[in-house]
Write a protein that holds these residues in place. Structure first.
Motif, mmCIF file in Angstrom:
data_model
loop_
_atom_site.group_PDB
_atom_site.id
_atom_site.type_symbol
_atom_site.label_atom_id
_atom_site.label_comp_id
_atom_site.label_asym_id
_atom_site.label_seq_id
_atom_site.Cartn_x
_atom_site.Cartn_y
_atom_site.Cartn_z
ATOM 1 N N LEU A 22 -19.847 6.582 9.803
ATOM 2 C CA LEU A 22 -18.621 6.918 10.516
ATOM 3 C C LEU A 22 -17.409 6.740 9.604
ATOM 4 N N ASP A 23 -16.588 7.757 9.521
ATOM 5 C CA ASP A 23 -15.396 7.713 8.685
ATOM 6 C C ASP A 23 -14.486 6.568 9.136
ATOM 7 N N ASP A 24 -13.923 5.840 8.173
ATOM 8 C CA ASP A 24 -13.067 4.700 8.541
ATOM 9 C C ASP A 24 -11.576 4.987 8.377
ATOM 10 N N GLN A 25 -11.220 6.253 8.105
ATOM 11 C CA GLN A 25 -9.813 6.613 7.924
ATOM 12 C C GLN A 25 -9.231 7.393 9.102
ATOM 13 N N CYS A 26 -10.080 8.098 9.837
ATOM 14 C CA CYS A 26 -9.588 8.887 10.969
ATOM 15 C C CYS A 26 -9.289 7.978 12.155
ATOM 16 N N SER A 27 -8.657 8.533 13.188
ATOM 17 C CA SER A 27 -8.372 7.751 14.388
ATOM 18 C C SER A 27 -9.666 7.521 15.161
ATOM 19 N N PHE A 28 -9.670 6.515 15.989
ATOM 20 C CA PHE A 28 -10.874 6.203 16.753
ATOM 21 C C PHE A 28 -11.198 7.322 17.727
ATOM 22 N N ARG A 29 -10.170 7.950 18.309
ATOM 23 C CA ARG A 29 -10.395 9.034 19.272
ATOM 24 C C ARG A 29 -11.019 10.236 18.587
ATOM 25 N N GLU A 30 -10.588 10.550 17.363
ATOM 26 C CA GLU A 30 -11.199 11.646 16.611
ATOM 27 C C GLU A 30 -12.667 11.346 16.333
ATOM 28 N N LEU A 31 -12.923 10.091 16.016
ATOM 29 C CA LEU A 31 -14.286 9.669 15.721
ATOM 30 C C LEU A 31 -15.183 9.827 16.949
ATOM 31 N N VAL A 32 -14.696 9.375 18.088
ATOM 32 C CA VAL A 32 -15.461 9.462 19.328
ATOM 33 C C VAL A 32 -15.746 10.921 19.687
ATOM 34 N N ALA A 33 -14.736 11.780 19.546
ATOM 35 C CA ALA A 33 -14.905 13.199 19.896
ATOM 36 C C ALA A 33 -15.985 13.844 19.029
ATOM 37 N N GLU A 34 -15.937 13.607 17.722
ATOM 38 C CA GLU A 34 -16.930 14.227 16.837
ATOM 39 C C GLU A 34 -18.316 13.616 17.040
ATOM 40 N N LEU A 35 -18.385 12.325 17.271
ATOM 41 C CA LEU A 35 -19.670 11.687 17.508
ATOM 42 C C LEU A 35 -20.342 12.279 18.746
ATOM 43 N N THR A 36 -19.575 12.443 19.807
ATOM 44 C CA THR A 36 -20.109 13.018 21.049
ATOM 45 C C THR A 36 -20.638 14.427 20.812
ATOM 46 N N ASP A 37 -19.846 15.251 20.094
ATOM 47 C CA ASP A 37 -20.251 16.638 19.826
ATOM 48 C C ASP A 37 -21.503 16.695 18.958
ATOM 49 N N LYS A 38 -21.542 15.885 17.906
ATOM 50 C CA LYS A 38 -22.669 15.953 16.976
ATOM 51 C C LYS A 38 -23.963 15.448 17.609
ATOM 52 N N LEU A 39 -23.866 14.429 18.421
ATOM 53 C CA LEU A 39 -25.073 13.945 19.086
ATOM 54 C C LEU A 39 -25.615 14.984 20.050
#
Length: 229
Positions: A22-39
């Motif tokens: 998981l990227d540690d530079q982006c916002s947490f909300r961006e991370l959650v959105a991409e994680l949900t989509d990729k899974l």
């Protein structure tokens, strides 16, 4: 490629399950959105598929308990996925203090008399004697600049690499980790009065007493000075 969107989540399959970087530079909300989509795109398991362990690598990001639980919930929502571990490079101040206490040398100048117990986290450097009936306990190593005539217990949390050293080694009992050794018989070889000794657990899981000069060979990583002694 020009215009290609930066990826915040990288999924890698291993023989033990999935590893998510998981990227540690982006916002947490961006991370959650991409994680949900990729899974949703990458996960297509049948009803009879076994559970897959998921390891999260979060780099230099600090997650609150709420954020950590949100990531776990997203992964749990996919059938056959379970979070095995969350690994990062950032620790809290409390965790850093606990780590410091475990690795520091606690210096105490006193005599431990009969009935007294001295217990420390980390290593213990006692400048004084441990009288018969006295007890010293350390999570790490024990160094006694004096006579050890009582009980010494090093590595009490299960550290088999811990050692006990004393200017005069005449203990009533030695313990390292969960291994115990009673006082040596008087028939065993006598050591010169001024010769310092150390005790350690050998390859046979037995506590052995040697001359202190052997310690650097027995535990070459004992020193905390960079580059060794």
């Amino acid at each position: 490629m020009k215009g290609q969107k930066q990826q915040f989540v990288t999924i890698k399959g291993t023989k033990d399950g999935l590893t998510l970087h998981l990227d540690d530079q982006c916002s947490f909300r961006e991370l959650v959105a991409e994680l949900t989509d990729k899974l949703a795109l990458n996960h297509s398991q049948g009803e009879d598929s076994p559970l897959l362990a998921v390891r999260l690598k979060i780099g230099n990001r600090y997650l609150t308990k709420v954020q950590e639980e949100e990531l776990r919930t997203i992964i749990r929502s996919k059938k056959h996925l379970i979070v095995d571990s969350i690994e990062g490079n950032v620790i809290t101040k409390a965790e850093a203090l606990a780590l410091k206490q475990k690795n520091e040398i606690v210096s105490v100048a006193k005599i431990i008399r009969s009935g007294q117990v001295l217990k420390v986290e980390g290593d213990l450097l006692l400048i004084g004697d441990v009288n018969p009936g006295g007890t010293v306990i350390a999570e790490g190593n024990i160094f006694v600049l004096g006579a050890l005539r009582g009980i010494a217990h090093a590595g009490y949390d299960g550290n088999n690499e811990a050692v006990i050293a004393a200017s005069m080694m005449k203990p009533s009992q030695l313990r390292i980790s969960n291994i115990m050794n009673r006082a040596p018989d008087s028939s065993q070889k006598e050591v010169e009065q001024n010769e310092m000794e150390c005790a350690y657990i050998d390859e046979n899981e037995t506590i052995v007493i040697e001359r202190l000069q052997q310690l650097i060979h027995l535990r070459p990583n004992l020193t905390r000075l960079e580059g060794g002694i």
